[in-house]
Design an enzyme around this catalytic site. Structure first.
Site, PDB file in Angstrom:
ATOM      1  N   ASN A 189      13.047  52.910 -42.023  1.00  0.00           N
ATOM      2  CA  ASN A 189      12.667  51.497 -41.940  1.00  0.00           C
ATOM      3  C   ASN A 189      11.964  51.273 -40.614  1.00  0.00           C
ATOM      4  O   ASN A 189      12.177  52.018 -39.658  1.00  0.00           O
ATOM      5  CB  ASN A 189      13.925  50.619 -42.007  1.00  0.00           C
ATOM      6  CG  ASN A 189      13.591  49.132 -41.967  1.00  0.00           C
ATOM      7  OD1 ASN A 189      12.648  48.681 -42.645  1.00  0.00           O
ATOM      8  ND2 ASN A 189      14.330  48.367 -41.192  1.00  0.00           N
ATOM      9  N   GLY A 245       1.824  44.551 -46.470  1.00  0.00           N
ATOM     10  CA  GLY A 245       1.767  46.002 -46.580  1.00  0.00           C
ATOM     11  C   GLY A 245       0.863  46.692 -45.570  1.00  0.00           C
ATOM     12  O   GLY A 245       0.351  47.780 -45.833  1.00  0.00           O
ATOM     13  N   LEU A 290      19.883  45.803 -48.596  1.00  0.00           N
ATOM     14  CA  LEU A 290      20.239  46.776 -49.630  1.00  0.00           C
ATOM     15  C   LEU A 290      21.748  47.032 -49.618  1.00  0.00           C
ATOM     16  O   LEU A 290      22.380  47.014 -48.555  1.00  0.00           O
ATOM     17  CB  LEU A 290      19.460  48.075 -49.399  1.00  0.00           C
ATOM     18  CG  LEU A 290      17.938  47.861 -49.479  1.00  0.00           C
ATOM     19  CD1 LEU A 290      17.185  49.014 -48.824  1.00  0.00           C
ATOM     20  CD2 LEU A 290      17.495  47.688 -50.930  1.00  0.00           C
ATOM     21  N   ASN A 299       1.739  48.112 -42.779  1.00  0.00           N
ATOM     22  CA  ASN A 299       2.347  49.383 -42.364  1.00  0.00           C
ATOM     23  C   ASN A 299       2.158  50.454 -43.429  1.00  0.00           C
ATOM     24  O   ASN A 299       1.882  51.608 -43.119  1.00  0.00           O
ATOM     25  CB  ASN A 299       3.833  49.187 -42.047  1.00  0.00           C
ATOM     26  CG  ASN A 299       4.058  48.651 -40.649  1.00  0.00           C
ATOM     27  OD1 ASN A 299       3.819  49.355 -39.672  1.00  0.00           O
ATOM     28  ND2 ASN A 299       4.473  47.403 -40.539  1.00  0.00           N
ATOM     29  N   ARG A 323      22.906  41.488 -56.550  1.00  0.00           N
ATOM     30  CA  ARG A 323      22.331  42.526 -55.692  1.00  0.00           C
ATOM     31  C   ARG A 323      22.534  43.911 -56.288  1.00  0.00           C
ATOM     32  O   ARG A 323      21.667  44.769 -56.230  1.00  0.00           O
ATOM     33  CB  ARG A 323      23.022  42.500 -54.333  1.00  0.00           C
ATOM     34  CG  ARG A 323      22.237  41.825 -53.278  1.00  0.00           C
ATOM     35  CD  ARG A 323      22.902  41.917 -51.920  1.00  0.00           C
ATOM     36  NE  ARG A 323      22.617  40.709 -51.176  1.00  0.00           N
ATOM     37  CZ  ARG A 323      21.413  40.391 -50.721  1.00  0.00           C
ATOM     38  NH1 ARG A 323      20.393  41.188 -50.894  1.00  0.00           N
ATOM     39  NH2 ARG A 323      21.215  39.268 -50.071  1.00  0.00           N
ATOM     40  N   LEU A 366      22.847  46.685 -41.281  1.00  0.00           N
ATOM     41  CA  LEU A 366      21.468  46.185 -41.212  1.00  0.00           C
ATOM     42  C   LEU A 366      20.828  46.430 -39.844  1.00  0.00           C
ATOM     43  O   LEU A 366      21.413  46.087 -38.813  1.00  0.00           O
ATOM     44  CB  LEU A 366      21.466  44.673 -41.517  1.00  0.00           C
ATOM     45  CG  LEU A 366      20.101  43.987 -41.512  1.00  0.00           C
ATOM     46  CD1 LEU A 366      19.276  44.439 -42.703  1.00  0.00           C
ATOM     47  CD2 LEU A 366      20.269  42.465 -41.518  1.00  0.00           C
ATOM     48  N   ASP A 367      19.627  46.996 -39.871  1.00  0.00           N
ATOM     49  CA  ASP A 367      18.843  47.240 -38.656  1.00  0.00           C
ATOM     50  C   ASP A 367      19.585  48.083 -37.623  1.00  0.00           C
ATOM     51  O   ASP A 367      19.489  47.850 -36.410  1.00  0.00           O
ATOM     52  CB  ASP A 367      18.364  45.913 -38.035  1.00  0.00           C
ATOM     53  CG  ASP A 367      17.452  45.149 -38.980  1.00  0.00           C
ATOM     54  OD1 ASP A 367      16.755  45.799 -39.782  1.00  0.00           O
ATOM     55  OD2 ASP A 367      17.436  43.909 -38.925  1.00  0.00           O
ATOM     56  N   GLU A 413       3.401  49.144 -34.331  1.00  0.00           N
ATOM     57  CA  GLU A 413       4.042  49.575 -35.585  1.00  0.00           C
ATOM     58  C   GLU A 413       3.106  50.515 -36.343  1.00  0.00           C
ATOM     59  O   GLU A 413       3.530  51.539 -36.879  1.00  0.00           O
ATOM     60  CB  GLU A 413       4.378  48.361 -36.464  1.00  0.00           C
ATOM     61  CG  GLU A 413       5.442  47.452 -35.890  1.00  0.00           C
ATOM     62  CD  GLU A 413       5.801  46.312 -36.840  1.00  0.00           C
ATOM     63  OE1 GLU A 413       5.892  46.526 -38.048  1.00  0.00           O
ATOM     64  OE2 GLU A 413       5.986  45.177 -36.351  1.00  0.00           O
ATOM     65  N   HIS A 451      11.482  48.195 -37.801  1.00  0.00           N
ATOM     66  CA  HIS A 451      11.995  46.877 -37.427  1.00  0.00           C
ATOM     67  C   HIS A 451      11.216  46.407 -36.197  1.00  0.00           C
ATOM     68  O   HIS A 451      11.061  47.172 -35.238  1.00  0.00           O
ATOM     69  CB  HIS A 451      13.492  46.970 -37.119  1.00  0.00           C
ATOM     70  CG  HIS A 451      14.086  45.632 -36.809  1.00  0.00           C
ATOM     71  ND1 HIS A 451      14.339  44.686 -37.784  1.00  0.00           N
ATOM     72  CD2 HIS A 451      14.439  45.064 -35.634  1.00  0.00           C
ATOM     73  CE1 HIS A 451      14.836  43.599 -37.212  1.00  0.00           C
ATOM     74  NE2 HIS A 451      14.910  43.805 -35.907  1.00  0.00           N
TER      75      HIS A 451
END
Ligand code: GRF
Length: 213
Positions: A107, A12, A93, A14, A65, A144-145, A174, A109
């Site tokens: 997000n 955690g 997700l 970030n 999921r 994704l990403d 970041e 990355h």
């Protein structure tokens, strides 16, 4: 006053950078909760010590999921978020979940997207022999990403770099760009037009009503 919910899976750092910046720079927002899919995520203790509500939705407790995402969504929405921040949240997700938070979920990355989506990005960068690497903050979309890029920072890849040394150099960036991107969102400076994020500059002052809400 905007409500921010931050999702973490581990350390955690970030999340901590965002919490510190929000406090130090007095953003017009409230970190409404820090939620993890792992009860042992170290970042939870930091949040709790700062008086931020924390919650755990254990991914292991759900067989699908869809069920996990439904439970997570219910927990998140209990905090009425304007923005959901994925900060080292190590879960893929489902499309309905992503759709529900469309335009209000960010997000980070650890690569210069679209290069090196997925896991082990620093290993991928070293194997590809690139000379610059970095990090990307983006809006989350079902792929994704991917998703509209809000901010990026580049670092050099130096001779003799290991995954660890490169990760450390990227992580420092970041911690710089993620708070910046979240702040821009809170200040309503981000506009997405045909998949491209435009950052309004300078910040329009928030209406008095919004500040006090
Ligand atoms: C960061 O490098 C983030 O980009 C990646 O996982 C790491 C999480 O670190 N997705 P932390 O939990 O924020 O310290």
């Amino acid at each position: 006053m905007k409500n921010i919910v931050i999702l973490i899976s581990g350390r955690g750092s970030n999340m901590q950078a965002i919490v510190r910046a929000a406090e130090a720079e007095r953003w017009p927002c409230r970190i409404a909760a820090v939620i993890s899919n792992r009860a042992d995520a170290e970042g939870l203790a930091y949040a709790a010590a700062r008086g931020i509500p924390t919650a755990v939705v254990p991914s292991k407790a759900y067989s699908s999921r869809d069920d996990f995402d439904a439970a997570l969504r219910q927990e998140i929405d209990g905090f009425q978020p304007d923005l959901v921040v994925l900060a080292g949240f190590m879960r893929i997700l489902t499309p309905p979940f992503v759709e529900h938070y469309s335009g209000r979920m960010l997000n980070i990355h650890p690569s210069l997207l679209p290069s090196f989506p997925g896991l082990a990005t620093h290993r991928q960068a070293l194997a590809a022999g690139v000379k610059v690497h970095g990090a990307t903050v983006h809006f989350v979309t079902a792929e994704l990403d991917h998703g509209p890029v809000v901010a990026q920072a580049a670092v050099p890849v130096l001779p003799g770099d290991s995954e660890e040394s490169l990760a450390e150099r990227v992580l420092a960036e970041e911690h710089r760009i993620y708070p910046l991107a979240v702040r821009w969102f809170v200040e309503r400076r981000l506009r997405i037009d045909q998949g491209v994020v435009h950052i309004d500059h300078p910040a329009a002052p928030l209406p008095e009503t919004e500040r006090n809400r």
